[in-house]
Design a protein around this motif. Sequence first.
Motif, PDB file in Angstrom:
ATOM      1  N   GLU A   1       0.825  -1.200   0.000  1.00 48.81           N
ATOM      2  CA  GLU A   1       0.000   0.000   0.000  1.00 48.81           C
ATOM      3  C   GLU A   1       0.862   1.254   0.000  1.00 48.81           C
ATOM      4  OE1 GLU A   1      -2.628  -0.354   3.305  1.00 48.81           O
ATOM      5  OE2 GLU A   1      -4.022  -1.669   2.259  1.00 48.81           O
ATOM      6  N   LYS A   2       1.876   1.262   0.858  1.00 45.57           N
ATOM      7  CA  LYS A   2       2.746   2.440   0.942  1.00 45.57           C
ATOM      8  C   LYS A   2       3.492   2.665  -0.367  1.00 45.57           C
ATOM      9  CE  LYS A   2       3.445   2.300   5.960  1.00 45.57           C
ATOM     10  NZ  LYS A   2       4.409   2.064   7.055  1.00 45.57           N
ATOM     11  N   ILE A   3       3.984   1.589  -0.966  1.00 46.49           N
ATOM     12  CA  ILE A   3       4.702   1.703  -2.242  1.00 46.49           C
ATOM     13  C   ILE A   3       3.766   2.230  -3.325  1.00 46.49           C
ATOM     14  CG2 ILE A   3       5.830   0.393  -4.082  1.00 46.49           C
ATOM     15  CD1 ILE A   3       6.887  -1.499  -1.876  1.00 46.49           C
ATOM     16  N   GLY A   4       2.535   1.687  -3.354  1.00 49.85           N
ATOM     17  CA  GLY A   4       1.563   2.132  -4.348  1.00 49.85           C
ATOM     18  C   GLY A   4       1.238   3.607  -4.216  1.00 49.85           C
ATOM     19  N   VAL A   5       1.042   4.080  -2.997  1.00 48.36           N
ATOM     20  CA  VAL A   5       0.719   5.489  -2.765  1.00 48.36           C
ATOM     21  C   VAL A   5       1.892   6.375  -3.185  1.00 48.36           C
ATOM     22  CG1 VAL A   5       0.207   7.224  -1.016  1.00 48.36           C
ATOM     23  CG2 VAL A   5      -0.943   5.003  -0.934  1.00 48.36           C
ATOM     24  N   ILE A   6       3.102   5.978  -2.809  1.00 47.98           N
ATOM     25  CA  ILE A   6       4.292   6.766  -3.161  1.00 47.98           C
ATOM     26  C   ILE A   6       4.460   6.854  -4.673  1.00 47.98           C
ATOM     27  CG2 ILE A   6       6.818   6.780  -3.088  1.00 47.98           C
ATOM     28  CD1 ILE A   6       6.563   5.553  -0.240  1.00 47.98           C
ATOM     29  N   LEU A   7       4.313   5.708  -5.360  1.00 47.54           N
ATOM     30  CA  LEU A   7       4.483   5.696  -6.820  1.00 47.54           C
ATOM     31  C   LEU A   7       3.397   6.524  -7.508  1.00 47.54           C
ATOM     32  CD1 LEU A   7       5.492   1.986  -7.510  1.00 47.54           C
ATOM     33  CD2 LEU A   7       6.934   4.025  -7.634  1.00 47.54           C
ATOM     34  N   TYR A   8       2.195   6.505  -6.940  1.00 45.82           N
ATOM     35  CA  TYR A   8       1.147   7.324  -7.548  1.00 45.82           C
ATOM     36  C   TYR A   8       1.514   8.800  -7.464  1.00 45.82           C
ATOM     37  CZ  TYR A   8      -2.997  10.137  -8.044  1.00 45.82           C
ATOM     38  OH  TYR A   8      -3.859  11.133  -8.433  1.00 45.82           O
ATOM     39  N   TYR A   9       1.895   9.267  -6.289  1.00 49.25           N
ATOM     40  CA  TYR A   9       2.168  10.693  -6.138  1.00 49.25           C
ATOM     41  C   TYR A   9       3.458  11.124  -6.838  1.00 49.25           C
ATOM     42  CZ  TYR A   9      -1.771  11.442  -3.045  1.00 49.25           C
ATOM     43  OH  TYR A   9      -3.046  11.556  -2.543  1.00 49.25           O
ATOM     44  N   LEU A  10       4.431  10.213  -6.973  1.00 52.38           N
ATOM     45  CA  LEU A  10       5.648  10.550  -7.710  1.00 52.38           C
ATOM     46  C   LEU A  10       5.362  10.800  -9.188  1.00 52.38           C
ATOM     47  CD1 LEU A  10       8.380   8.150  -6.226  1.00 52.38           C
ATOM     48  CD2 LEU A  10       8.340  10.648  -6.123  1.00 52.38           C
ATOM     49  N   PHE A  11       4.432  10.024  -9.743  1.00 52.80           N
ATOM     50  CA  PHE A  11       4.127  10.124 -11.178  1.00 52.80           C
ATOM     51  C   PHE A  11       2.653  10.485 -11.402  1.00 52.80           C
ATOM     52  CE2 PHE A  11       7.577   7.064 -10.596  1.00 52.80           C
ATOM     53  CZ  PHE A  11       8.578   7.645 -11.372  1.00 52.80           C
ATOM     54  N   LYS A  12       2.130  11.305 -10.531  1.00 51.79           N
ATOM     55  CA  LYS A  12       0.715  11.658 -10.563  1.00 51.79           C
ATOM     56  C   LYS A  12       0.295  12.218 -11.919  1.00 51.79           C
ATOM     57  CE  LYS A  12      -2.718  14.242  -7.822  1.00 51.79           C
ATOM     58  NZ  LYS A  12      -3.440  14.837  -8.964  1.00 51.79           N
ATOM     59  N   TRP A  13       1.120  13.047 -12.495  1.00 46.98           N
ATOM     60  CA  TRP A  13       0.812  13.659 -13.784  1.00 46.98           C
ATOM     61  C   TRP A  13       0.574  12.593 -14.857  1.00 46.98           C
ATOM     62  CZ3 TRP A  13       4.122  12.339 -17.731  1.00 46.98           C
ATOM     63  CH2 TRP A  13       5.359  11.786 -17.339  1.00 46.98           C
ATOM     64  N   TYR A  14       1.352  11.500 -14.779  1.00 48.22           N
ATOM     65  CA  TYR A  14       1.256  10.424 -15.776  1.00 48.22           C
ATOM     66  C   TYR A  14      -0.022   9.612 -15.573  1.00 48.22           C
ATOM     67  CZ  TYR A  14       2.115   5.901 -17.991  1.00 48.22           C
ATOM     68  OH  TYR A  14       1.999   4.754 -18.735  1.00 48.22           O
ATOM     69  N   TRP A  15      -0.265   9.207 -14.326  1.00 48.44           N
ATOM     70  CA  TRP A  15      -1.435   8.368 -14.047  1.00 48.44           C
ATOM     71  C   TRP A  15      -2.729   9.131 -14.315  1.00 48.44           C
ATOM     72  CZ3 TRP A  15       0.462   3.861 -13.962  1.00 48.44           C
ATOM     73  CH2 TRP A  15       1.640   3.552 -13.268  1.00 48.44           C
ATOM     74  N   ASP A  16      -2.783  10.397 -13.920  1.00 50.62           N
ATOM     75  CA  ASP A  16      -4.023  11.155 -14.034  1.00 50.62           C
ATOM     76  C   ASP A  16      -4.438  11.383 -15.490  1.00 50.62           C
ATOM     77  OD1 ASP A  16      -4.098  11.229 -11.320  1.00 50.62           O
ATOM     78  OD2 ASP A  16      -3.701  13.365 -11.100  1.00 50.62           O
ATOM     79  N   LYS A  17      -3.466  11.531 -16.378  1.00 47.84           N
ATOM     80  CA  LYS A  17      -3.820  11.806 -17.773  1.00 47.84           C
ATOM     81  C   LYS A  17      -4.378  10.582 -18.499  1.00 47.84           C
ATOM     82  CE  LYS A  17       0.604  10.933 -20.142  1.00 47.84           C
ATOM     83  NZ  LYS A  17       1.662  11.538 -20.978  1.00 47.84           N
ATOM     84  N   LYS A  18      -4.268   9.390 -17.885  1.00 44.65           N
ATOM     85  CA  LYS A  18      -4.775   8.173 -18.503  1.00 44.65           C
ATOM     86  C   LYS A  18      -6.303   8.056 -18.438  1.00 44.65           C
ATOM     87  CE  LYS A  18      -2.381   4.327 -17.768  1.00 44.65           C
ATOM     88  NZ  LYS A  18      -1.710   4.002 -19.051  1.00 44.65           N
ATOM     89  N   GLN A  19      -6.938   8.900 -17.589  1.00 45.29           N
ATOM     90  CA  GLN A  19      -8.405   8.898 -17.478  1.00 45.29           C
ATOM     91  C   GLN A  19      -8.927   7.470 -17.202  1.00 45.29           C
ATOM     92  OE1 GLN A  19     -10.514  11.810 -17.780  1.00 45.29           O
ATOM     93  NE2 GLN A  19      -8.511  12.745 -17.478  1.00 45.29           N
ATOM     94  N   ILE A  20      -8.459   6.897 -16.113  1.00 48.14           N
ATOM     95  CA  ILE A  20      -8.730   5.491 -15.792  1.00 48.14           C
ATOM     96  C   ILE A  20     -10.132   5.302 -15.213  1.00 48.14           C
ATOM     97  CG2 ILE A  20      -8.071   3.640 -14.174  1.00 48.14           C
ATOM     98  CD1 ILE A  20      -5.157   4.661 -14.520  1.00 48.14           C
TER      99      ILE A  20
END
Length: 538
Positions: free
Chosen positions: A130-149
């Motif tokens: 969970e901690k790794i997932g949260v960290i990776l999301y916020y590190l690359f937030k710009w990338y994940w958010d633009k995918k419109q998941i």
Amino acid sequence: MRVSSRTIFSLKGIILKRRNDENSEINILYNSSMDRHGDTNVKFEVAPDSLEIDNHYWDFYLDIQQSGRAVRKRIKNPGYFVIKKINKKKYSGHHEKEDIIYPYITVKKGLSICKRRATEYDSNKYYRREKIGVILYYLFKWYWDKKQIWITYEKFSMTAQDNSYYFFRYCKENKLKKNIYYIIKKGSQDSLNLQDFKRNVIDFMSVKHIIFLYASKFIISSESRAHAYIWKENRGLIRRKILDKKHVFLQHGVLGLKKVDNLFKKGNTNDTDLFFVSSDREKEILKTNFGYTDDEIEVSGLSRWDYLENSKREKNSILVMPTWRDWLDGVPEEDFIKTDFYHNYQELINSPMITDLLSKYNIKLYFCMHPRLHSYINCFNSNSSKISFMKFGDVRINDLIMKSSLLITDYSSVAWDMYYLKKPIVFYHADFNNHRLPGSYLNFPDELFGDICFNINCLSKKLEDYIKSNFEEKKVYQNKREGYFNYVDKKNSLRIYNGIVKHQHRLINDSLMVIIKNSDLVKAIRLNIYRWKNSIRK
């Protein structure tokens, strides 16, 4: 915790009571005082790890003397700092085969404690993920958010056989949405149904699961938000994120047979932002009883109905499938076999009248428990070779519905699927007078679309009548069908997709004002204002 009231009363105690058990309770130490406004302030602290309680749900109550009579009041609506403390703390018992105990806030905002056996998901391995997932999301937030998941899932994130699965399948087969993903537990039986869509399938509780939950613009499901995460787990950060997500509700069934507005009413924890229904009649139930408005409801039909057909009908077979009762959640087996529910269905599958009918006419009977009660299936037994016990995950409910000739149920929404397929239903209401039943939005028996029985004698007679008529649906129920279904055209999934697109702007509205509005602090301030207004009225 602090509890305040302007109501004139005498406090007699604070109680921690075992849910649905009038004989198990614990007195909690507290301090009380009266402030300059005349309010009685009560303060108590509980260390969950120190409580000697058995594995179950335990709820906090105030025992008071009011207007000359004893009253027990549920403790609800804890303040901001209590909520934050509950959501942040990591509680004891994070190793396999240990007990774990933690406080939590119920759907109705009540303060409760749960003690249960620890599961694999309580281990440190999953906390790290969970901690790794949260960290990776916020590190690359710009990338994940633009995918419109878009994220979708079903009961306990373990199945792929209900409305979420068929909607996901429709979107992928028709290339309607590239970044729609399906969450399911790795190794689940229904994973086989997703073989053709592997690139868009996410293993439950993987690092990718956590990242995509955070990145999703909204979540789509046939169950509540809670099923996107560890069932019955209340630890804070991930759960809070899920609760703040916009939600599209495809439903598990059709509203009508039992009241569930206490679960899905607008403003509750399990409410939704876009509610799909099957008829104008169901839409009116939502508006009248749940508090939703026209622009929050779409009439579409269920996506799984697009794939229902009678071609798989197995001649001479009966499906028995009762719904769950909330008071049976988490009940130990030794207590479960003492319940009326158990005795009613144990009697059904062992009744000489029923078993003789099965043998005489060579009828198969499939006994299937609701997924919330599936662990109790082994408590039931029968000497009849014509009766088969179906375990959750071993068979798809849709397949059982399509091949069965008749359904026996109580209040389960599976009745609507059988009705949709023009198959007969017998409603077995052996516990009709039980005061704990939630009630119905339909008037029984006038608005029911099947026969109703209250005892085995009636049930056996109705079954024999249907067997002799080759399981033909009665005309009186055929004539009611049009009022319950707006569409019978296998285009439900398309209507759902178009409905989501229509409301997409509202669903992905994550402006700063919306984020602030959904924060715990603002919710706490609003709660305090509500309390203050109520005290003024008094």
